[in-house]
Design an enzyme around this catalytic site. Structure first.
Site, mmCIF file in Angstrom:
data_model
loop_
_atom_site.group_PDB
_atom_site.id
_atom_site.type_symbol
_atom_site.label_atom_id
_atom_site.label_comp_id
_atom_site.label_asym_id
_atom_site.label_seq_id
_atom_site.Cartn_x
_atom_site.Cartn_y
_atom_site.Cartn_z
ATOM 1 N N ARG A 123 2.562 -12.041 -5.238
ATOM 2 C CA ARG A 123 1.465 -12.716 -4.554
ATOM 3 C C ARG A 123 0.186 -12.740 -5.368
ATOM 4 O O ARG A 123 -0.561 -13.721 -5.339
ATOM 5 C CB ARG A 123 1.219 -11.999 -3.208
ATOM 6 C CG ARG A 123 -0.059 -12.365 -2.487
ATOM 7 C CD ARG A 123 -0.287 -11.448 -1.294
ATOM 8 N NE ARG A 123 -0.346 -10.052 -1.668
ATOM 9 C CZ ARG A 123 -1.428 -9.446 -2.180
ATOM 10 N NH1 ARG A 123 -2.543 -10.146 -2.384
ATOM 11 N NH2 ARG A 123 -1.403 -8.164 -2.485
ATOM 12 N N HIS A 153 6.756 -0.838 -7.007
ATOM 13 C CA HIS A 153 6.529 -1.648 -8.200
ATOM 14 C C HIS A 153 5.396 -1.135 -9.076
ATOM 15 O O HIS A 153 4.494 -0.432 -8.618
ATOM 16 C CB HIS A 153 6.236 -3.107 -7.806
ATOM 17 C CG HIS A 153 5.166 -3.247 -6.768
ATOM 18 N ND1 HIS A 153 5.446 -3.341 -5.419
ATOM 19 C CD2 HIS A 153 3.811 -3.296 -6.868
ATOM 20 C CE1 HIS A 153 4.318 -3.450 -4.738
ATOM 21 N NE2 HIS A 153 3.306 -3.416 -5.602
ATOM 22 N N LEU A 154 5.484 -1.519 -10.336
ATOM 23 C CA LEU A 154 4.403 -1.373 -11.300
ATOM 24 C C LEU A 154 3.905 -2.758 -11.655
ATOM 25 O O LEU A 154 4.710 -3.640 -12.007
ATOM 26 C CB LEU A 154 4.895 -0.674 -12.571
ATOM 27 C CG LEU A 154 5.123 0.829 -12.497
ATOM 28 C CD1 LEU A 154 5.885 1.300 -13.730
ATOM 29 C CD2 LEU A 154 3.792 1.573 -12.371
ATOM 30 N N TYR A 155 2.614 -2.972 -11.552
ATOM 31 C CA TYR A 155 2.051 -4.242 -12.014
ATOM 32 C C TYR A 155 2.158 -4.319 -13.531
ATOM 33 O O TYR A 155 2.109 -3.300 -14.234
ATOM 34 C CB TYR A 155 0.599 -4.377 -11.550
ATOM 35 C CG TYR A 155 0.490 -4.710 -10.087
ATOM 36 C CD1 TYR A 155 0.713 -6.009 -9.631
ATOM 37 C CD2 TYR A 155 0.198 -3.722 -9.153
ATOM 38 C CE1 TYR A 155 0.637 -6.314 -8.287
ATOM 39 C CE2 TYR A 155 0.127 -4.019 -7.801
ATOM 40 C CZ TYR A 155 0.351 -5.320 -7.377
ATOM 41 O OH TYR A 155 0.293 -5.619 -6.036
ATOM 42 N N CYS A 165 0.492 -1.625 4.083
ATOM 43 C CA CYS A 165 1.486 -1.202 3.088
ATOM 44 C C CYS A 165 2.160 0.085 3.557
ATOM 45 O O CYS A 165 3.383 0.150 3.635
ATOM 46 C CB CYS A 165 0.834 -0.999 1.730
ATOM 47 S SG CYS A 165 0.139 -2.501 1.012
ATOM 48 N N VAL A 185 4.602 -0.766 -2.484
ATOM 49 C CA VAL A 185 4.050 0.413 -3.151
ATOM 50 C C VAL A 185 3.520 0.040 -4.531
ATOM 51 O O VAL A 185 4.288 -0.302 -5.431
ATOM 52 C CB VAL A 185 5.125 1.510 -3.315
ATOM 53 C CG1 VAL A 185 4.493 2.760 -3.920
ATOM 54 C CG2 VAL A 185 5.818 1.810 -2.002
ATOM 55 N N ASP A 186 2.197 0.082 -4.681
ATOM 56 C CA ASP A 186 1.569 0.021 -6.002
ATOM 57 C C ASP A 186 1.737 1.420 -6.580
ATOM 58 O O ASP A 186 0.983 2.329 -6.272
ATOM 59 C CB ASP A 186 0.095 -0.362 -5.849
ATOM 60 C CG ASP A 186 -0.682 -0.352 -7.156
ATOM 61 O OD1 ASP A 186 -0.165 0.165 -8.163
ATOM 62 O OD2 ASP A 186 -1.826 -0.843 -7.169
#
Length: 298
Positions: A25, A241-243, A179, A202-203
């Site tokens: 997103r 996830h990892l950005y 979240c 999850v960031d």
């Protein structure tokens, strides 16, 4: 025995190695794993404040205390020098006004101008609203936190001791849908309060470390209010996830060795769940590696 923080470092490494590359997103992109679980034992006072980078635990606890007030506006957070929710209303203001205001200037206006704060500092019916004032179809508000504590006191073997923030009718009005969605509790026969936190999104680098601290602080407060002692904190992640702009930072963190975890304790017996303040929390023995800077994806 492996250090409990190694679970988190292994999850970082697995995400770096096996994460599915996805367009998300925010437009930043992620490496994503689906389904993860970590378990932390809080029974000896240790709490999951990561040591492989500095985590600003007071900020996480202040955020949790703000949730418990039922708050939905960033002004009280800014008054406590907490800026982790500013990005979303700032983006909305820039988009709707066309003004390229700096974050510092925006936050200052929120602090100084009550009318501006009421209009532009509002996040919609986010966590605190749903936890403390869930609006039913008959117009009555439901306090999920108060109901949870009452059940813990009167029927601790119940399997219905939970609260959540995913109000389908109001998700579209929220600046950011929840979240960390569901908190469920379980009491053992010897009076230990276990907690399970489910996060849909999850960031892993920036968000999860704060969520660990907030959930642990909440568990300590609820345990005290129910006359129990903290047990296990079980954390479950959905889209974990990892950005893509966090990968170097994640690699750096996985190369660091965990240190002894700190202990968190409450300094007084609060009269009720609404009576806790940041001054009631003491963290002892926290000796982390240096902070690792990273940008929040909005």
């Amino acid at each position: 025995m492996a250090h409990p923080e190694q679970q988190y470092l292994d999850l970082l490494a697995q995400t770096l190695e096996r994460g599915d590359r996805r367009v998300d997103r925010t437009g930043v992109g992620t490496l994503s794993l689906f389904g993860a679980m970590l378990r932390f034992d809080l029974s000896d006072g240790q709490v999951p404040i990561l040591t492989t980078k500095r985590v600003y635990w007071k900020t996480a606890v202040k955020e949790m205390l703000w949730f418990l007030t039922g708050g939905t506006n960033i002004r009280p957070l800014l008054q406590e020098n907490v800026r982790i929710w500013s990005d979303w209303p700032l983006a909305a203001y820039r988009r709707e006004s066309g003004e390229e205001i700096s974050q510092a200037a925006f936050e200052q206006r929120i602090l100084e101008d009550e009318a501006f704060a009421a209009r532009w500092g509002e996040l919609g019916p986010v966590y605190g609203r749903q936890w403390r004032r869930w609006l039913g179809p008959d117009g009555r508000e439901h306090d999920q936190i108060a109901a949870l504590i009452e059940t813990l006191r009167t029927n601790p073997s119940s399997r219905r001791m939970l609260f959540h923030a995913w109000n389908v009718a109001e998700v579209g009005q929220m600046a950011l849908p929840p979240c960390h969605m569901v908190y469920q509790y379980h009491v053992t026969s010897d009076g230990r309060l276990n907690a399970l936190l489910y996060q849909r999104s999850v960031d892993l680098l920036l968000g999860a470390p704060f969520n660990f601290v907030g959930a642990a602080a909440l568990q300590l407060m609820i345990a005290q209010q129910a006359g129990l002692v903290p047990g296990d904190l079980v954390w479950v992640g959905g889209d974990t996830h990892l950005y893509l702009n966090h990968l170097d930072q994640a690699r750096e963190q996985t190369g660091r060795a965990p240190r002894d975890w700190p202990r968190m304790r409450l300094l007084r017996q609060a009269d009720g769940i609404d009576d806790y303040r940041i001054e009631d929390f003491a963290v002892e023995g926290y000796d982390p590696h240096p902070a690792i800077a990273a940008e929040v994806a909005v």
